[in-house]
Scaffold this motif. Structure first.
Motif, PDB file in Angstrom:
ATOM      1  N   THR A  78     114.763  -0.947  14.402  1.00 45.55           N
ATOM      2  CA  THR A  78     113.532  -0.539  15.086  1.00 45.55           C
ATOM      3  C   THR A  78     113.383  -1.294  16.396  1.00 45.55           C
ATOM      4  OG1 THR A  78     112.475   0.020  13.004  1.00 45.55           O
ATOM      5  CG2 THR A  78     111.005  -0.449  14.869  1.00 45.55           C
ATOM      6  N   SER A 108     111.536   5.153  14.484  1.00 45.31           N
ATOM      7  CA  SER A 108     111.300   4.041  15.419  1.00 45.31           C
ATOM      8  C   SER A 108     111.111   4.553  16.851  1.00 45.31           C
ATOM      9  CB  SER A 108     112.441   3.026  15.359  1.00 45.31           C
ATOM     10  OG  SER A 108     113.695   3.664  15.334  1.00 45.31           O
ATOM     11  N   THR A 154     119.792   8.972   9.588  1.00 45.60           N
ATOM     12  CA  THR A 154     119.193   8.363   8.400  1.00 45.60           C
ATOM     13  C   THR A 154     119.155   9.353   7.239  1.00 45.60           C
ATOM     14  OG1 THR A 154     117.783   7.254  10.005  1.00 45.60           O
ATOM     15  CG2 THR A 154     117.225   6.949   7.693  1.00 45.60           C
ATOM     16  N   ASP A 179     122.024   5.567  18.703  1.00 42.89           N
ATOM     17  CA  ASP A 179     121.516   4.845  17.542  1.00 42.89           C
ATOM     18  C   ASP A 179     122.558   4.903  16.423  1.00 42.89           C
ATOM     19  OD1 ASP A 179     120.222   3.655  15.491  1.00 42.89           O
ATOM     20  OD2 ASP A 179     118.539   5.054  15.382  1.00 42.89           O
ATOM     21  N   ALA A 181     122.606   2.441  14.109  1.00 42.62           N
ATOM     22  CA  ALA A 181     122.062   1.328  13.309  1.00 42.62           C
ATOM     23  C   ALA A 181     122.764   1.237  11.963  1.00 42.62           C
ATOM     24  CB  ALA A 181     120.563   1.524  13.104  1.00 42.62           C
ATOM     25  N   TRP A 182     122.884   2.368  11.290  1.00 42.63           N
ATOM     26  CA  TRP A 182     123.553   2.390   9.974  1.00 42.63           C
ATOM     27  C   TRP A 182     125.035   2.735  10.112  1.00 42.63           C
ATOM     28  CZ3 TRP A 182     125.466   6.974   7.529  1.00 42.63           C
ATOM     29  CH2 TRP A 182     125.977   6.738   6.240  1.00 42.63           C
ATOM     30  N   HIS A 209     122.380  -6.050   9.429  1.00 38.86           N
ATOM     31  CA  HIS A 209     121.741  -6.158   8.097  1.00 38.86           C
ATOM     32  C   HIS A 209     121.829  -4.863   7.292  1.00 38.86           C
ATOM     33  CE1 HIS A 209     117.266  -5.327   9.574  1.00 38.86           C
ATOM     34  NE2 HIS A 209     117.923  -4.212   9.450  1.00 38.86           N
TER      35      HIS A 209
HETATM   36  N1  PLP Z   1     118.025   3.818  13.128  1.00 35.20           N
HETATM   37  C1  PLP Z   1     118.586   4.392  12.058  1.00 35.20           C
HETATM   38  C2  PLP Z   1     119.625   5.449  12.256  1.00 35.20           C
HETATM   39  C3  PLP Z   1     118.208   4.003  10.772  1.00 35.20           C
HETATM   40  O1  PLP Z   1     118.754   4.617   9.713  1.00 35.20           O
HETATM   41  C4  PLP Z   1     117.226   2.996  10.628  1.00 35.20           C
HETATM   42  C5  PLP Z   1     116.786   2.565   9.307  1.00 35.20           C
HETATM   43  O2  PLP Z   1     117.211   3.045   8.294  1.00 35.20           O
HETATM   44  C6  PLP Z   1     116.662   2.418  11.787  1.00 35.20           C
HETATM   45  C7  PLP Z   1     117.086   2.854  13.022  1.00 35.20           C
HETATM   46  C8  PLP Z   1     115.597   1.354  11.686  1.00 35.20           C
HETATM   47  O3  PLP Z   1     116.157   0.164  11.256  1.00 35.20           O
HETATM   48  P1  PLP Z   1     115.256  -1.019  10.694  1.00 35.20           P
HETATM   49  O4  PLP Z   1     114.644  -0.518   9.428  1.00 35.20           O
HETATM   50  O5  PLP Z   1     116.242  -2.125  10.514  1.00 35.20           O
HETATM   51  O6  PLP Z   1     114.238  -1.349  11.718  1.00 35.20           O
END
Ligand code: PLP
Length: 357
Positions: A78, A108, A154, A179, A181-182, A209
């Motif tokens: 986020t 986010s 996600t 993005d 993130a995952w 994380h």
């Molecule tokens: N972006 C993606 C693609 C996510 O899947 C997630 C959370 O699952 C996030 C951003 C947000 O990450 P966080 O929960 O660590 O803030």
């Protein structure tokens, strides 16, 4: 009487199927403990953890295809996404900047748009849950400060066509943020074009994380050039260092040290092995679920979405399986490092028993 905090244990990961957090690597746990009281927000005072943060950013850069990365370890995806929008807004020439993102983008970006006073233009995805390049093109205009691509969504684990989005963004004079993130810890091994060396990506989210196996909190923001962090920096008169680019002030030394330790331990071979294990297991699970007649959204990365009857979804949740739905109600199963074949066989047994098959 309630047990004291010291007597309690956090939940086990045994039946956790929808979370993108996981069991940290033992090296990450140990590093977290060692740096619990360090503050990377004050790098001149806490220079040891600042060095670890630089190492973590270098390794994240290697993973994302960037030889000289700029960035920092955020509190999570986020914060990284908020800061990507923040930098784009600060660098934009328009007085009325907008951000164009596919509807698959994480919530986010809604927070970022609200906080930063920019318009978020959310555009439909294609029939397979990826950003629709034509729809993005139709939404982009001279005020677009940022186009967002998702590399590992996600809900469905989908990877957007990042090179096409990057071309579109640069033609429009906009920045491109990815993005991941995952997905970021799987994508170096999956054959997708997603990173800085595949396309004109300006900034990228990749979270230690999640699949990286650091402790919480450890997200990652990377940028191609120094301008991005400069656009975020504020003066910090009472610290030994002159400016700070992070959103939070005091930050978790545990998260930073754990990110460095996990990356040092696992990049690249450990993460490759995890990708191969997880994707094989995911494909097996998709076949098992499909074979039982449940409609499955075929996996692209280690995540399956499956349409279970509502009563069955609730019944398995009632047995302690931690399962969350997509916006349209499919159950998401994220094959994280703590999810093994035994876990999924027990889950399928529970489904069969509860469905009476
Ligand atoms: N972006 C993606 C693609 C996510 O899947 C997630 C959370 O699952 C996030 C951003 C947000 O990450 P966080 O929960 O660590 O803030």
């Amino acid at each position: 009487m309630q047990p004291s905090v010291g007597e309690r244990r956090s939940q086990s990961f045994d039946r956790v199927l929808s979370s993108m957090c996981t069991e940290p690597h033992p090296a990450a746990r140990a590093a977290a403990e060692a740096f619990l009281a360090s503050n990377p927000g004050d790098p001149a005072t806490y220079d040891a953890v600042a060095e670890l943060e630089a190492e973590a950013v270098d390794l994240l850069g290697e993973l994302a295809g960037l030889a000289e990365p700029h960035g920092y370890v955020t509190s999570g995806g986020t914060e990284a996404n908020v800061q990507a929008v923040h930098a784009a807004r600060n660098l934009a020439e328009s007085d009325d900047p907008n951000v164009v993102a596919p509807e698959s983008a994480h919530f986010s970006f809604t927070k970022a748009a609200e906080l930063l006073g920019v318009e978020l233009r959310t555009v439909p995805t294609d029939g397979d849950h990826r950003a629709d390049v034509d729809a993005v093109a139709a939404a982009v205009d001279a005020d677009t400060a940022l186009v967002v691509g998702v590399a590992g969504s996600t809900e469905y684990g989908r990877v957007d066509p990042i090179p096409a989005l990057a071309d579109l963004a640069s033609d429009a004079g906009s920045r491109l943020h990815v993005d991941a993130a995952w997905g970021g810890f799987h994508l170096p091994f999956s054959g997708h074009d997603w990173g800085f060396d595949d396309a004109a990506v300006d900034s990228l989210t990749v979270d230690p994380h999640k699949v990286g196996r650091a402790v919480v909190p450890a997200g990652g923001l990377l940028a191609r050039d120094a301008r991005t962090l400069d656009a975020l920096a504020v003066e910090t008169p009472y610290l030994e260092t002159p400016t700070q680019a992070s959103l939070t002030g005091t930050r978790s030394g545990a998260g930073v040290a754990a990110a460095a330790a996990a990356l040092e331990e696992l990049w690249p071979d450990g993460y490759r092995a995890e990708y191969e294990r997880a994707i094989d297991l995911t494909e097996w699970l998709a076949v098992e679920l499909g074979g039982r007649g449940y409609p499955v959204v075929g996996p692209e990365l280690p995540l399956v979405a499956v349409d279970l009857p509502d009563a069955l979804f609730e019944a398995v949740r009632g047995e302690g399986w931690k399962l969350a739905g997509t916006g349209t109600g499919e159950a998401r199963i994220v094959v994280m490092p703590h999810v093994d074949r035994g876990t999924l066989e027990s889950f399928l047994d529970a489904l069969d028993r509860l469905a009476g098959t």
